[in-house]
Write a protein that holds these residues in place. Structure first.
Motif, mmCIF file in Angstrom:
data_model
loop_
_atom_site.group_PDB
_atom_site.id
_atom_site.type_symbol
_atom_site.label_atom_id
_atom_site.label_comp_id
_atom_site.label_asym_id
_atom_site.label_seq_id
_atom_site.Cartn_x
_atom_site.Cartn_y
_atom_site.Cartn_z
ATOM 1 N N THR A 29 0.824 -1.218 0.000
ATOM 2 C CA THR A 29 0.000 0.000 0.000
ATOM 3 C C THR A 29 0.857 1.268 0.000
ATOM 4 O OG1 THR A 29 -0.133 -0.205 2.394
ATOM 5 C CG2 THR A 29 -2.016 -1.027 1.133
ATOM 6 N N SER A 30 2.172 1.106 -0.104
ATOM 7 C CA SER A 30 3.036 2.293 -0.132
ATOM 8 C C SER A 30 4.440 1.904 -0.594
ATOM 9 C CB SER A 30 3.096 2.896 1.283
ATOM 10 O OG SER A 30 4.026 3.939 1.338
ATOM 11 N N ILE A 32 8.094 0.942 -1.683
ATOM 12 C CA ILE A 32 8.750 -0.042 -2.548
ATOM 13 C C ILE A 32 7.806 -1.196 -2.893
ATOM 14 C CG2 ILE A 32 10.707 -1.650 -2.671
ATOM 15 C CD1 ILE A 32 12.115 0.401 -0.650
ATOM 16 N N ARG A 54 -2.575 -1.712 6.022
ATOM 17 C CA ARG A 54 -3.648 -1.230 6.887
ATOM 18 C C ARG A 54 -4.498 -0.153 6.209
ATOM 19 N NH1 ARG A 54 0.395 0.788 11.301
ATOM 20 N NH2 ARG A 54 1.251 1.393 9.282
ATOM 21 N N ASP A 81 -3.266 -5.485 10.422
ATOM 22 C CA ASP A 81 -2.043 -5.036 11.094
ATOM 23 C C ASP A 81 -1.161 -6.277 11.216
ATOM 24 O OD1 ASP A 81 0.000 -4.499 12.803
ATOM 25 O OD2 ASP A 81 -1.245 -3.625 14.388
ATOM 26 N N THR A 226 10.278 7.362 0.126
ATOM 27 C CA THR A 226 8.939 6.785 0.282
ATOM 28 C C THR A 226 8.272 7.467 1.486
ATOM 29 O OG1 THR A 226 9.746 5.114 1.808
ATOM 30 C CG2 THR A 226 9.776 4.529 -0.535
ATOM 31 N N ARG A 230 6.927 8.421 8.031
ATOM 32 C CA ARG A 230 5.656 9.027 8.498
ATOM 33 C C ARG A 230 5.320 8.776 9.969
ATOM 34 N NH1 ARG A 230 2.350 4.833 5.004
ATOM 35 N NH2 ARG A 230 4.000 3.409 5.459
HETATM 36 N N1 LIG Z 1 12.981 3.493 1.592
HETATM 37 C C1 LIG Z 1 14.253 3.257 1.852
HETATM 38 O O1 LIG Z 1 15.146 4.071 1.554
HETATM 39 C C2 LIG Z 1 14.663 1.971 2.503
HETATM 40 C C3 LIG Z 1 16.033 1.718 2.688
HETATM 41 C C4 LIG Z 1 16.414 0.516 3.289
HETATM 42 C C5 LIG Z 1 15.456 -0.399 3.699
HETATM 43 N N2 LIG Z 1 14.131 -0.113 3.511
HETATM 44 C C6 LIG Z 1 13.142 -1.109 3.987
HETATM 45 O O2 LIG Z 1 12.227 -1.381 2.957
HETATM 46 C C7 LIG Z 1 10.945 -1.727 3.519
HETATM 47 C C8 LIG Z 1 9.864 -0.953 2.770
HETATM 48 O O3 LIG Z 1 10.030 0.420 3.021
HETATM 49 P P1 LIG Z 1 9.295 1.561 2.200
HETATM 50 O O4 LIG Z 1 10.306 2.616 2.020
HETATM 51 O O5 LIG Z 1 8.578 1.004 1.049
HETATM 52 O O6 LIG Z 1 8.262 2.081 3.316
HETATM 53 P P2 LIG Z 1 6.761 2.636 3.232
HETATM 54 O O7 LIG Z 1 6.555 3.469 2.008
HETATM 55 O O8 LIG Z 1 6.505 3.273 4.543
HETATM 56 O O9 LIG Z 1 5.911 1.293 3.106
HETATM 57 C C9 LIG Z 1 5.776 0.433 4.198
HETATM 58 C C10 LIG Z 1 4.626 -0.500 3.983
HETATM 59 O O10 LIG Z 1 4.504 -1.264 5.186
HETATM 60 C C11 LIG Z 1 3.122 -1.306 5.539
HETATM 61 N N3 LIG Z 1 2.999 -1.459 6.988
HETATM 62 C C12 LIG Z 1 3.657 -0.787 7.973
HETATM 63 N N4 LIG Z 1 3.236 -1.203 9.169
HETATM 64 C C13 LIG Z 1 2.288 -2.142 8.950
HETATM 65 C C14 LIG Z 1 1.466 -2.935 9.791
HETATM 66 N N5 LIG Z 1 1.539 -2.860 11.137
HETATM 67 N N6 LIG Z 1 0.607 -3.812 9.228
HETATM 68 C C15 LIG Z 1 0.507 -3.903 7.864
HETATM 69 N N7 LIG Z 1 1.266 -3.190 7.022
HETATM 70 C C16 LIG Z 1 2.138 -2.317 7.564
HETATM 71 C C17 LIG Z 1 2.558 0.021 5.072
HETATM 72 O O11 LIG Z 1 1.169 -0.115 4.833
HETATM 73 P P3 LIG Z 1 -0.017 0.580 5.691
HETATM 74 O O12 LIG Z 1 0.445 1.948 6.060
HETATM 75 O O13 LIG Z 1 -1.177 0.520 4.754
HETATM 76 O O14 LIG Z 1 -0.200 -0.304 6.858
HETATM 77 C C18 LIG Z 1 3.285 0.186 3.746
HETATM 78 O O15 LIG Z 1 2.597 -0.500 2.744
HETATM 79 C C19 LIG Z 1 11.039 -1.400 5.001
HETATM 80 O O16 LIG Z 1 11.225 -2.575 5.738
HETATM 81 C C20 LIG Z 1 12.285 -0.539 5.120
HETATM 82 O O17 LIG Z 1 12.934 -0.727 6.356
HETATM 83 C C21 LIG Z 1 13.715 1.046 2.927
#
Ligand SMILES: NC(=O)c1ccc[n+]([C@@H]2O[C@H](COP(=O)([O-])OP(=O)(O)OC[C@H]3O[C@@H](n4cnc5c(N)ncnc54)[C@H](OP(=O)(O)O)[C@@H]3O)[C@@H](O)[C@H]2O)c1
Length: 334
Positions: A29-30, A32, A54, A81, A226, A230
Protein backbone atom coordinates in the motif's frame (compact mmCIF):
# COMPACT_ATOMS: atom_id res chain seq x y z
CA UNK A 1 25.31 -2.92 -11.70
CA UNK A 2 22.52 -4.27 -13.88
CA UNK A 3 21.44 -1.54 -16.32
CA UNK A 4 17.85 -0.32 -16.28
CA UNK A 5 17.53 -1.45 -19.92
CA UNK A 6 18.42 -5.02 -18.92
CA UNK A 7 16.05 -4.82 -15.95
CA UNK A 8 13.19 -3.72 -18.19
CA UNK A 9 13.98 -6.36 -20.80
CA UNK A 10 13.83 -9.03 -18.09
CA UNK A 11 10.56 -7.66 -16.72
CA UNK A 12 9.06 -7.58 -20.22
CA UNK A 13 9.82 -11.31 -20.48
CA UNK A 14 7.52 -11.97 -17.51
CA UNK A 15 4.73 -12.44 -20.06
CA UNK A 16 6.49 -15.64 -21.20
CA UNK A 17 5.27 -17.34 -18.01
CA UNK A 18 1.76 -17.03 -19.46
CA UNK A 19 -1.36 -15.46 -17.94
CA UNK A 20 -2.65 -15.51 -14.37
CA UNK A 21 0.56 -15.11 -12.38
CA UNK A 22 -0.34 -14.45 -8.75
CA UNK A 23 1.57 -11.81 -6.76
CA UNK A 24 1.19 -11.09 -3.04
CA UNK A 25 2.60 -7.75 -1.84
CA UNK A 26 2.75 -7.44 1.94
CA UNK A 27 3.42 -3.70 2.31
CA UNK A 28 1.94 -3.08 -1.14
CA UNK A 29 0.00 0.00 0.00
CA UNK A 30 3.04 2.29 -0.13
CA UNK A 31 6.64 2.79 -1.18
CA UNK A 32 8.75 -0.04 -2.55
CA UNK A 33 6.03 -2.70 -2.20
CA UNK A 34 3.58 -0.51 -4.08
CA UNK A 35 6.06 0.34 -6.86
CA UNK A 36 6.98 -3.36 -7.22
CA UNK A 37 3.26 -4.23 -7.45
CA UNK A 38 2.85 -1.53 -10.12
CA UNK A 39 5.73 -3.01 -12.13
CA UNK A 40 4.25 -6.52 -11.77
CA UNK A 41 0.84 -5.36 -13.02
CA UNK A 42 2.46 -3.44 -15.87
CA UNK A 43 4.42 -6.43 -17.20
CA UNK A 44 2.46 -9.58 -16.31
CA UNK A 45 -0.38 -10.95 -18.45
CA UNK A 46 -3.72 -10.95 -16.60
CA UNK A 47 -2.06 -10.97 -13.16
CA UNK A 48 -3.88 -11.53 -9.90
CA UNK A 49 -2.60 -9.29 -7.12
CA UNK A 50 -3.09 -9.11 -3.35
CA UNK A 51 -2.02 -5.91 -1.60
CA UNK A 52 -1.72 -6.34 2.17
CA UNK A 53 -1.60 -3.34 4.53
CA UNK A 54 -3.65 -1.23 6.89
CA UNK A 55 -4.62 1.79 4.78
CA UNK A 56 -7.87 1.19 2.93
CA UNK A 57 -7.79 4.71 1.45
CA UNK A 58 -4.31 4.20 -0.08
CA UNK A 59 -5.29 0.74 -1.28
CA UNK A 60 -8.42 2.03 -3.09
CA UNK A 61 -6.37 4.66 -4.92
CA UNK A 62 -3.69 2.13 -5.92
CA UNK A 63 -6.31 -0.40 -7.04
CA UNK A 64 -7.92 2.22 -9.28
CA UNK A 65 -4.50 3.07 -10.83
CA UNK A 66 -3.56 -0.58 -11.29
CA UNK A 67 -6.87 -1.41 -12.98
CA UNK A 68 -6.23 1.43 -15.42
CA UNK A 69 -2.66 0.21 -15.99
CA UNK A 70 -3.75 -3.32 -16.84
CA UNK A 71 -7.51 -3.81 -17.27
CA UNK A 72 -6.99 -7.61 -17.44
CA UNK A 73 -5.52 -7.67 -13.92
CA UNK A 74 -7.47 -8.61 -10.79
CA UNK A 75 -6.40 -6.49 -7.83
CA UNK A 76 -7.46 -7.24 -4.26
CA UNK A 77 -6.81 -5.58 -0.92
CA UNK A 78 -6.43 -7.42 2.37
CA UNK A 79 -6.54 -5.22 5.42
CA UNK A 80 -4.58 -6.12 8.51
CA UNK A 81 -2.04 -5.04 11.09
CA UNK A 82 0.51 -7.67 10.21
CA UNK A 83 2.82 -6.90 13.12
CA UNK A 84 0.40 -9.41 14.79
CA UNK A 85 0.91 -13.02 13.70
CA UNK A 86 -2.80 -13.69 14.19
CA UNK A 87 -3.58 -11.12 11.49
CA UNK A 88 -0.87 -12.62 9.27
CA UNK A 89 -2.62 -15.98 9.57
CA UNK A 90 -6.00 -14.43 8.77
CA UNK A 91 -4.59 -12.66 5.69
CA UNK A 92 -2.98 -15.90 4.49
CA UNK A 93 -6.24 -17.82 4.95
CA UNK A 94 -8.06 -15.23 2.85
CA UNK A 95 -5.51 -15.59 0.06
CA UNK A 96 -5.42 -19.40 0.30
CA UNK A 97 -9.21 -19.53 -0.02
CA UNK A 98 -8.85 -17.99 -3.48
CA UNK A 99 -5.49 -19.18 -4.77
CA UNK A 100 -3.89 -22.60 -5.14
CA UNK A 101 -0.61 -21.12 -6.29
CA UNK A 102 1.41 -18.00 -5.54
CA UNK A 103 4.17 -17.06 -7.98
CA UNK A 104 5.68 -14.05 -6.24
CA UNK A 105 5.59 -13.08 -2.58
CA UNK A 106 7.03 -9.62 -1.89
CA UNK A 107 7.60 -8.74 1.77
CA UNK A 108 8.20 -5.05 2.44
CA UNK A 109 5.92 -4.06 5.33
CA UNK A 110 8.03 -2.05 7.73
CA UNK A 111 8.43 1.06 9.82
CA UNK A 112 11.19 3.56 10.51
CA UNK A 113 10.82 4.45 14.16
CA UNK A 114 13.27 5.74 16.75
CA UNK A 115 11.21 4.26 19.61
CA UNK A 116 12.65 1.63 21.90
CA UNK A 117 11.10 -1.82 22.30
CA UNK A 118 7.37 -1.55 21.59
CA UNK A 119 5.56 -4.83 22.17
CA UNK A 120 2.43 -5.99 20.38
CA UNK A 121 -0.16 -7.84 22.49
CA UNK A 122 1.54 -11.05 21.26
CA UNK A 123 4.78 -10.05 23.01
CA UNK A 124 6.98 -9.36 19.97
CA UNK A 125 8.61 -6.01 19.33
CA UNK A 126 6.53 -4.36 16.59
CA UNK A 127 9.46 -3.39 14.38
CA UNK A 128 11.28 -6.71 14.74
CA UNK A 129 8.01 -8.46 13.98
CA UNK A 130 7.28 -6.40 10.86
CA UNK A 131 10.82 -6.78 9.54
CA UNK A 132 11.33 -10.43 10.43
CA UNK A 133 8.80 -12.62 12.29
CA UNK A 134 5.69 -11.46 10.43
CA UNK A 135 7.44 -11.78 7.07
CA UNK A 136 8.64 -15.29 7.93
CA UNK A 137 5.13 -16.20 9.04
CA UNK A 138 3.72 -15.15 5.63
CA UNK A 139 6.46 -17.13 3.96
CA UNK A 140 5.98 -20.20 6.16
CA UNK A 141 2.19 -20.18 5.70
CA UNK A 142 2.35 -19.68 1.93
CA UNK A 143 5.10 -22.21 1.15
CA UNK A 144 2.58 -24.82 -0.13
CA UNK A 145 1.17 -22.31 -2.64
CA UNK A 146 4.69 -21.24 -3.67
CA UNK A 147 5.60 -24.88 -4.28
CA UNK A 148 2.39 -25.39 -6.27
CA UNK A 149 3.40 -22.43 -8.46
CA UNK A 150 6.76 -24.03 -9.21
CA UNK A 151 5.01 -27.24 -10.23
CA UNK A 152 2.56 -25.44 -12.50
CA UNK A 153 4.81 -24.53 -15.44
CA UNK A 154 3.01 -23.77 -18.68
CA UNK A 155 5.10 -26.14 -20.85
CA UNK A 156 6.10 -29.78 -20.13
CA UNK A 157 9.29 -29.88 -18.05
CA UNK A 158 9.17 -26.12 -17.48
CA UNK A 159 9.10 -24.80 -13.91
CA UNK A 160 6.57 -22.13 -13.00
CA UNK A 161 7.72 -18.90 -11.36
CA UNK A 162 8.02 -19.33 -7.58
CA UNK A 163 9.85 -16.62 -5.70
CA UNK A 164 10.01 -14.77 -2.39
CA UNK A 165 11.55 -11.33 -1.96
CA UNK A 166 12.16 -9.62 1.37
CA UNK A 167 13.12 -5.95 1.09
CA UNK A 168 15.40 -5.02 3.97
CA UNK A 169 19.21 -4.81 3.91
CA UNK A 170 21.05 -7.65 2.23
CA UNK A 171 24.43 -5.94 2.87
CA UNK A 172 24.07 -5.55 6.60
CA UNK A 173 24.50 -9.06 8.05
CA UNK A 174 25.99 -8.69 11.53
CA UNK A 175 26.62 -10.79 14.66
CA UNK A 176 23.56 -11.87 16.64
CA UNK A 177 22.95 -11.99 20.39
CA UNK A 178 22.44 -15.72 20.32
CA UNK A 179 20.87 -16.12 23.75
CA UNK A 180 18.30 -13.39 23.07
CA UNK A 181 17.27 -13.63 19.42
CA UNK A 182 13.95 -11.85 19.96
CA UNK A 183 15.75 -9.09 21.94
CA UNK A 184 13.61 -9.25 25.09
CA UNK A 185 16.58 -8.09 27.20
CA UNK A 186 18.94 -6.48 24.69
CA UNK A 187 16.72 -4.26 22.56
CA UNK A 188 18.24 -1.31 20.71
CA UNK A 189 17.52 0.01 17.23
CA UNK A 190 20.92 -1.26 16.03
CA UNK A 191 20.34 -4.73 17.52
CA UNK A 192 16.82 -4.79 16.04
CA UNK A 193 18.19 -4.00 12.57
CA UNK A 194 21.03 -6.53 12.92
CA UNK A 195 18.71 -9.31 14.06
CA UNK A 196 16.03 -8.70 11.42
CA UNK A 197 18.62 -8.55 8.63
CA UNK A 198 20.82 -11.48 9.64
CA UNK A 199 17.95 -13.76 10.65
CA UNK A 200 16.31 -13.06 7.26
CA UNK A 201 19.46 -14.11 5.37
CA UNK A 202 19.95 -17.24 7.52
CA UNK A 203 16.31 -18.35 7.40
CA UNK A 204 16.12 -17.84 3.65
CA UNK A 205 19.18 -20.08 3.21
CA UNK A 206 17.62 -22.70 5.47
CA UNK A 207 14.34 -22.59 3.51
CA UNK A 208 16.11 -22.69 0.14
CA UNK A 209 17.65 -25.99 1.24
CA UNK A 210 14.30 -27.51 2.25
CA UNK A 211 12.20 -25.89 -0.54
CA UNK A 212 14.41 -26.20 -3.62
CA UNK A 213 11.69 -25.27 -6.14
CA UNK A 214 11.42 -21.68 -4.84
CA UNK A 215 13.87 -18.76 -5.08
CA UNK A 216 14.53 -16.73 -1.93
CA UNK A 217 15.88 -13.19 -2.32
CA UNK A 218 16.87 -10.75 0.42
CA UNK A 219 17.24 -7.32 -1.21
CA UNK A 220 18.66 -3.96 -0.21
CA UNK A 221 16.77 -1.13 -1.94
CA UNK A 222 19.29 1.69 -1.47
CA UNK A 223 17.86 5.06 -0.51
CA UNK A 224 14.35 5.38 -1.90
CA UNK A 225 12.14 8.34 -1.05
CA UNK A 226 8.94 6.79 0.28
CA UNK A 227 6.56 7.42 3.19
CA UNK A 228 8.80 5.43 5.55
CA UNK A 229 9.38 8.41 7.85
CA UNK A 230 5.66 9.03 8.50
CA UNK A 231 5.40 7.37 11.95
CA UNK A 232 7.91 9.79 13.53
CA UNK A 233 7.48 13.10 15.33
CA UNK A 234 7.75 16.26 13.23
CA UNK A 235 11.37 17.02 14.24
CA UNK A 236 12.54 13.53 13.39
CA UNK A 237 10.59 13.64 10.11
CA UNK A 238 12.31 16.91 9.27
CA UNK A 239 15.74 15.41 10.03
CA UNK A 240 15.06 12.27 7.98
CA UNK A 241 13.65 14.26 5.05
CA UNK A 242 16.73 16.52 5.18
CA UNK A 243 18.94 13.43 5.05
CA UNK A 244 17.07 12.15 1.98
CA UNK A 245 17.44 15.61 0.41
CA UNK A 246 21.19 15.81 1.09
CA UNK A 247 21.68 12.34 -0.32
CA UNK A 248 19.49 13.02 -3.38
CA UNK A 249 22.24 12.07 -5.87
CA UNK A 250 22.32 8.61 -4.26
CA UNK A 251 18.54 8.10 -4.21
CA UNK A 252 16.99 5.36 -6.33
CA UNK A 253 13.82 6.78 -7.96
CA UNK A 254 10.70 5.02 -6.69
CA UNK A 255 9.56 3.72 -10.08
CA UNK A 256 13.06 2.36 -10.84
CA UNK A 257 13.09 0.72 -7.42
CA UNK A 258 9.87 -1.12 -8.31
CA UNK A 259 11.37 -2.29 -11.61
CA UNK A 260 14.55 -3.44 -9.86
CA UNK A 261 12.65 -5.35 -7.18
CA UNK A 262 10.46 -7.03 -9.78
CA UNK A 263 13.69 -8.08 -11.52
CA UNK A 264 15.13 -9.40 -8.23
CA UNK A 265 11.96 -11.41 -7.68
CA UNK A 266 11.61 -12.82 -11.18
CA UNK A 267 14.88 -12.86 -13.16
CA UNK A 268 15.94 -16.45 -13.94
CA UNK A 269 19.51 -15.71 -12.75
CA UNK A 270 18.12 -15.94 -9.19
CA UNK A 271 17.22 -19.54 -9.86
CA UNK A 272 15.66 -21.99 -7.40
CA UNK A 273 18.07 -24.54 -5.98
CA UNK A 274 16.75 -27.47 -8.02
CA UNK A 275 17.09 -25.79 -11.43
CA UNK A 276 19.94 -26.33 -13.89
CA UNK A 277 22.97 -24.22 -12.99
CA UNK A 278 23.78 -22.89 -16.44
CA UNK A 279 25.66 -19.78 -17.42
CA UNK A 280 24.23 -16.58 -15.98
CA UNK A 281 22.88 -18.18 -12.80
CA UNK A 282 23.87 -16.00 -9.84
CA UNK A 283 26.05 -16.92 -6.85
CA UNK A 284 23.90 -17.68 -3.82
CA UNK A 285 24.32 -16.17 -0.35
CA UNK A 286 26.39 -19.23 0.61
CA UNK A 287 28.87 -18.63 -2.22
CA UNK A 288 27.51 -21.51 -4.32
CA UNK A 289 26.11 -20.82 -7.79
CA UNK A 290 22.35 -21.31 -7.99
CA UNK A 291 21.92 -22.32 -4.33
CA UNK A 292 18.43 -20.81 -4.22
CA UNK A 293 18.92 -17.95 -1.72
CA UNK A 294 20.41 -14.66 -2.87
CA UNK A 295 21.52 -11.35 -1.40
CA UNK A 296 20.85 -8.56 -3.87
CA UNK A 297 21.99 -4.91 -3.65
CA UNK A 298 20.37 -1.68 -4.86
CA UNK A 299 22.17 -2.06 -8.21
CA UNK A 300 20.46 -5.47 -8.66
CA UNK A 301 23.78 -7.33 -8.49
CA UNK A 302 24.48 -9.94 -5.82
CA UNK A 303 26.20 -8.92 -2.60
CA UNK A 304 29.11 -11.08 -1.50
CA UNK A 305 31.71 -11.38 1.28
CA UNK A 306 29.27 -12.39 4.00
CA UNK A 307 31.72 -13.61 6.67
CA UNK A 308 29.12 -13.54 9.45
CA UNK A 309 26.80 -15.86 7.54
CA UNK A 310 29.68 -18.21 6.79
CA UNK A 311 30.41 -18.68 10.51
CA UNK A 312 26.74 -19.15 11.39
CA UNK A 313 26.31 -21.70 8.62
CA UNK A 314 29.28 -23.73 9.83
CA UNK A 315 28.44 -23.74 13.56
CA UNK A 316 24.74 -24.64 13.20
CA UNK A 317 23.39 -21.19 14.13
CA UNK A 318 21.55 -20.98 10.80
CA UNK A 319 19.43 -24.01 11.72
CA UNK A 320 18.94 -22.74 15.30
CA UNK A 321 17.65 -19.39 14.04
CA UNK A 322 14.97 -21.13 11.97
CA UNK A 323 14.11 -23.39 14.91
CA UNK A 324 13.83 -20.31 17.14
CA UNK A 325 11.48 -18.76 14.57
CA UNK A 326 9.25 -21.85 14.56
CA UNK A 327 9.29 -21.87 18.39
CA UNK A 328 8.13 -18.24 18.42
CA UNK A 329 5.32 -19.15 15.99
CA UNK A 330 4.32 -22.08 18.19
CA UNK A 331 4.43 -19.99 21.36
CA UNK A 332 2.15 -17.32 19.89
CA UNK A 333 -0.09 -19.28 17.53
CA UNK A 334 0.05 -22.82 18.92
N1 LIG B 1 12.98 3.49 1.59
C1 LIG B 1 14.25 3.26 1.85
O1 LIG B 1 15.15 4.07 1.55
C2 LIG B 1 14.66 1.97 2.50
C3 LIG B 1 16.03 1.72 2.69
C4 LIG B 1 16.41 0.52 3.29
C5 LIG B 1 15.46 -0.40 3.70
N2 LIG B 1 14.13 -0.11 3.51
C6 LIG B 1 13.14 -1.11 3.99
O2 LIG B 1 12.23 -1.38 2.96
C7 LIG B 1 10.95 -1.73 3.52
C8 LIG B 1 9.86 -0.95 2.77
O3 LIG B 1 10.03 0.42 3.02
P1 LIG B 1 9.29 1.56 2.20
O4 LIG B 1 10.31 2.62 2.02
O5 LIG B 1 8.58 1.00 1.05
O6 LIG B 1 8.26 2.08 3.32
P2 LIG B 1 6.76 2.64 3.23
O7 LIG B 1 6.55 3.47 2.01
O8 LIG B 1 6.50 3.27 4.54
O9 LIG B 1 5.91 1.29 3.11
C9 LIG B 1 5.78 0.43 4.20
C10 LIG B 1 4.63 -0.50 3.98
O10 LIG B 1 4.50 -1.26 5.19
C11 LIG B 1 3.12 -1.31 5.54
N3 LIG B 1 3.00 -1.46 6.99
C12 LIG B 1 3.66 -0.79 7.97
N4 LIG B 1 3.24 -1.20 9.17
C13 LIG B 1 2.29 -2.14 8.95
C14 LIG B 1 1.47 -2.94 9.79
N5 LIG B 1 1.54 -2.86 11.14
N6 LIG B 1 0.61 -3.81 9.23
C15 LIG B 1 0.51 -3.90 7.86
N7 LIG B 1 1.27 -3.19 7.02
C16 LIG B 1 2.14 -2.32 7.56
C17 LIG B 1 2.56 0.02 5.07
O11 LIG B 1 1.17 -0.12 4.83
P3 LIG B 1 -0.02 0.58 5.69
O12 LIG B 1 0.44 1.95 6.06
O13 LIG B 1 -1.18 0.52 4.75
O14 LIG B 1 -0.20 -0.30 6.86
C18 LIG B 1 3.29 0.19 3.75
O15 LIG B 1 2.60 -0.50 2.74
C19 LIG B 1 11.04 -1.40 5.00
O16 LIG B 1 11.23 -2.58 5.74
C20 LIG B 1 12.28 -0.54 5.12
O17 LIG B 1 12.93 -0.73 6.36
C21 LIG B 1 13.71 1.05 2.93
Amino acid sequence: MVSLDNIQASNTALKNYGPNLVGVFVGGTSGIGESTARAFVKYAASPRVYLVGRSETRASQIIEDLRALNPDGQINFIKGDVSRLQEVDEACKEIQAKEEKINLLVLSAGILTMKGRDETDEGLDKKLSLHYYSRMRFLYNLLPQLTNAANAGTAPGQRGLSSVLSVLDARGNAPLILNDLSLKENYSLRNCANHAITMTSLSMEELAASHPATSFVHAYPGLVKTSLVRDNGSLMKLALNAMFFLLTPMNVPLEESGERHLYAGTNPSFAPRDSTRGEGVAIGSDGVQGSGSYLVGSDSATVSNQKVLEGYRADGTRASVWKHTLDIFKGIRG
